[in-house]
Motif scaffolding. Structure first.
Motif, PDB file in Angstrom:
ATOM      1  N   GLN A 120       2.441 -45.110 -47.373  1.00 30.51           N
ATOM      2  CA  GLN A 120       3.144 -45.005 -46.090  1.00 30.51           C
ATOM      3  C   GLN A 120       2.910 -46.226 -45.200  1.00 30.51           C
ATOM      4  OE1 GLN A 120       5.332 -42.639 -45.445  1.00 30.51           O
ATOM      5  NE2 GLN A 120       5.853 -43.549 -43.496  1.00 30.51           N
ATOM      6  N   PHE A 121       1.685 -46.729 -45.162  1.00 37.15           N
ATOM      7  CA  PHE A 121       1.373 -47.907 -44.357  1.00 37.15           C
ATOM      8  C   PHE A 121       2.170 -49.122 -44.841  1.00 37.15           C
ATOM      9  CE2 PHE A 121      -1.240 -51.716 -43.526  1.00 37.15           C
ATOM     10  CZ  PHE A 121      -1.326 -51.641 -42.147  1.00 37.15           C
ATOM     11  N   ALA A 122       2.241 -49.297 -46.161  1.00 39.88           N
ATOM     12  CA  ALA A 122       3.012 -50.421 -46.719  1.00 39.88           C
ATOM     13  C   ALA A 122       4.474 -50.324 -46.315  1.00 39.88           C
ATOM     14  CB  ALA A 122       2.886 -50.454 -48.241  1.00 39.88           C
ATOM     15  N   ARG A 123       4.980 -49.111 -46.269  1.00 39.72           N
ATOM     16  CA  ARG A 123       6.388 -48.907 -45.920  1.00 39.72           C
ATOM     17  C   ARG A 123       6.641 -49.091 -44.422  1.00 39.72           C
ATOM     18  NH1 ARG A 123       9.984 -45.991 -48.490  1.00 39.72           N
ATOM     19  NH2 ARG A 123       9.753 -45.631 -50.680  1.00 39.72           N
ATOM     20  N   THR A 124       5.848 -48.426 -43.601  1.00 44.41           N
ATOM     21  CA  THR A 124       6.140 -48.420 -42.164  1.00 44.41           C
ATOM     22  C   THR A 124       5.642 -49.665 -41.443  1.00 44.41           C
ATOM     23  OG1 THR A 124       4.140 -47.145 -41.687  1.00 44.41           O
ATOM     24  CG2 THR A 124       6.178 -45.898 -42.012  1.00 44.41           C
ATOM     25  N   ASP A 125       4.461 -50.151 -41.815  1.00 43.27           N
ATOM     26  CA  ASP A 125       3.889 -51.297 -41.104  1.00 43.27           C
ATOM     27  C   ASP A 125       4.165 -52.642 -41.775  1.00 43.27           C
ATOM     28  OD1 ASP A 125       2.839 -49.148 -39.707  1.00 43.27           O
ATOM     29  OD2 ASP A 125       0.909 -50.114 -39.402  1.00 43.27           O
ATOM     30  N   ARG A 126       4.464 -52.617 -43.051  1.00 42.24           N
ATOM     31  CA  ARG A 126       4.686 -53.879 -43.768  1.00 42.24           C
ATOM     32  C   ARG A 126       6.125 -54.036 -44.273  1.00 42.24           C
ATOM     33  NH1 ARG A 126       0.695 -54.560 -41.232  1.00 42.24           N
ATOM     34  NH2 ARG A 126      -1.344 -55.122 -42.032  1.00 42.24           N
ATOM     35  N   GLY A 127       6.920 -52.982 -44.221  1.00 46.64           N
ATOM     36  CA  GLY A 127       8.321 -53.070 -44.614  1.00 46.64           C
ATOM     37  C   GLY A 127       8.569 -53.092 -46.113  1.00 46.64           C
ATOM     38  N   TRP A 128       7.572 -52.720 -46.895  1.00 48.72           N
ATOM     39  CA  TRP A 128       7.727 -52.704 -48.348  1.00 48.72           C
ATOM     40  C   TRP A 128       8.424 -51.420 -48.780  1.00 48.72           C
ATOM     41  CZ3 TRP A 128       5.374 -49.385 -52.003  1.00 48.72           C
ATOM     42  CH2 TRP A 128       5.587 -49.747 -53.334  1.00 48.72           C
ATOM     43  N   VAL A 129       9.412 -51.542 -49.646  1.00 46.45           N
ATOM     44  CA  VAL A 129      10.124 -50.378 -50.183  1.00 46.45           C
ATOM     45  C   VAL A 129      10.198 -50.537 -51.701  1.00 46.45           C
ATOM     46  CG1 VAL A 129      12.286 -49.083 -50.190  1.00 46.45           C
ATOM     47  CG2 VAL A 129      11.497 -50.170 -48.078  1.00 46.45           C
ATOM     48  N   PRO A 130       9.671 -49.573 -52.438  1.00 41.57           N
ATOM     49  CA  PRO A 130       9.713 -49.700 -53.901  1.00 41.57           C
ATOM     50  C   PRO A 130      11.125 -49.493 -54.440  1.00 41.57           C
ATOM     51  CG  PRO A 130       8.813 -47.564 -53.293  1.00 41.57           C
ATOM     52  CD  PRO A 130       9.006 -48.341 -52.010  1.00 41.57           C
ATOM     53  N   ALA A 131      11.459 -50.224 -55.474  1.00 42.40           N
ATOM     54  CA  ALA A 131      12.737 -50.021 -56.159  1.00 42.40           C
ATOM     55  C   ALA A 131      12.720 -48.682 -56.901  1.00 42.40           C
ATOM     56  CB  ALA A 131      13.005 -51.163 -57.135  1.00 42.40           C
ATOM     57  N   TYR A 132      11.522 -48.262 -57.301  1.00 45.14           N
ATOM     58  CA  TYR A 132      11.340 -46.994 -58.015  1.00 45.14           C
ATOM     59  C   TYR A 132      10.426 -46.099 -57.185  1.00 45.14           C
ATOM     60  CZ  TYR A 132      13.223 -49.836 -61.743  1.00 45.14           C
ATOM     61  OH  TYR A 132      14.028 -50.669 -62.480  1.00 45.14           O
ATOM     62  N   PRO A 133      10.974 -45.350 -56.226  1.00 40.96           N
ATOM     63  CA  PRO A 133      10.139 -44.533 -55.346  1.00 40.96           C
ATOM     64  C   PRO A 133       9.454 -43.363 -56.055  1.00 40.96           C
ATOM     65  CG  PRO A 133      12.462 -44.230 -54.837  1.00 40.96           C
ATOM     66  CD  PRO A 133      12.379 -45.307 -55.863  1.00 40.96           C
ATOM     67  N   SER A 134       9.870 -43.074 -57.276  1.00 38.90           N
ATOM     68  CA  SER A 134       9.239 -42.016 -58.062  1.00 38.90           C
ATOM     69  C   SER A 134       9.084 -42.489 -59.501  1.00 38.90           C
ATOM     70  CB  SER A 134      10.090 -40.741 -58.044  1.00 38.90           C
ATOM     71  OG  SER A 134       9.593 -39.812 -58.992  1.00 38.90           O
ATOM     72  N   TRP A 135       8.004 -42.107 -60.112  1.00 40.77           N
ATOM     73  CA  TRP A 135       7.809 -42.386 -61.531  1.00 40.77           C
ATOM     74  C   TRP A 135       8.932 -41.769 -62.350  1.00 40.77           C
ATOM     75  CZ3 TRP A 135       7.360 -37.740 -63.941  1.00 40.77           C
ATOM     76  CH2 TRP A 135       6.850 -36.660 -63.201  1.00 40.77           C
ATOM     77  N   ARG A 136       9.558 -40.726 -61.829  1.00 39.35           N
ATOM     78  CA  ARG A 136      10.675 -40.090 -62.546  1.00 39.35           C
ATOM     79  C   ARG A 136      11.809 -41.092 -62.759  1.00 39.35           C
ATOM     80  NH1 ARG A 136       9.560 -34.538 -62.180  1.00 39.35           N
ATOM     81  NH2 ARG A 136       8.083 -34.079 -60.525  1.00 39.35           N
ATOM     82  N   ASP A 137      12.083 -41.901 -61.749  1.00 35.85           N
ATOM     83  CA  ASP A 137      13.107 -42.943 -61.863  1.00 35.85           C
ATOM     84  C   ASP A 137      12.603 -44.103 -62.728  1.00 35.85           C
ATOM     85  OD1 ASP A 137      14.734 -41.518 -59.996  1.00 35.85           O
ATOM     86  OD2 ASP A 137      13.627 -42.457 -58.346  1.00 35.85           O
ATOM     87  N   GLY A 138      11.380 -44.502 -62.491  1.00 35.30           N
ATOM     88  CA  GLY A 138      10.826 -45.645 -63.209  1.00 35.30           C
ATOM     89  C   GLY A 138      10.648 -45.405 -64.698  1.00 35.30           C
TER      90      GLY A 138
END
Length: 142
Positions: A120-138
């Motif tokens: 959550q910190f990486a997303r909200t404070d650093r702006g990082w968004v994974p291309a695969y938000p779930s291992w199900r997709d990855g």
């Protein structure tokens, strides 16, 4: 854990630093790839599908976070997908993606260290968004 803490402490002596705390890496060139070591172990029945919870991370997302971190302010940041899960849930899915037989799920006591993390910190404070938000997709990319 003591070794990781010592490494993080040493890094913090630099004037500018970022520590990336990755989830379990999967994807091409990792242990958790179709041709990786853990697929071989799974085929031999040596990967438990138990109650231990892990946070996973596609290797492409790890690389993207490392590049992005070159511009981040000093600090430690968890980098993982959004779905920490018990091995009883993700191991059979990994085995299916790796085209090896899945082990039987086991129910039992969970190890205290085996728990998921939050990015959550990486997303909200650093702006990082994974291309695969779930291992199900990855896992579909294996």
């Amino acid at each position: 854990m003591a070794g990781v803490a010592a490494l993080e402490s040493a890094v913090q002596e630099a004037p500018e630093w970022v520590v990336l705390r990755y989830g379990t890496l999967y994807g091409p060139g990792t242990w958790y790839a179709r041709d990786g070591l853990m697929a071989q172990f799974a085929a031999a029945g040596r990967v438990p599908a138990d109650a231990d919870v892990s946070s996973l991370l596609h290797i492409d997302d790890a690389v993207a976070a490392a590049v992005a971190a070159l511009r981040w302010p000093t600090g430690a940041v968890n980098v993982c997908d959004d779905e920490p899960s018990a091995a009883s849930e993700w191991v059979p899915a990994f085995c299916a993606a790796a085209q090896v037989p899945a082990p039987a799920s086991t129910v039992g006591e969970r190890h205290g260290w085996a728990r998921g993390a939050s990015s959550q910190f990486a997303r909200t404070d650093r702006g990082w968004v994974p291309a695969y938000p779930s291992w199900r997709d990855g896992f579909a990319t294996l």
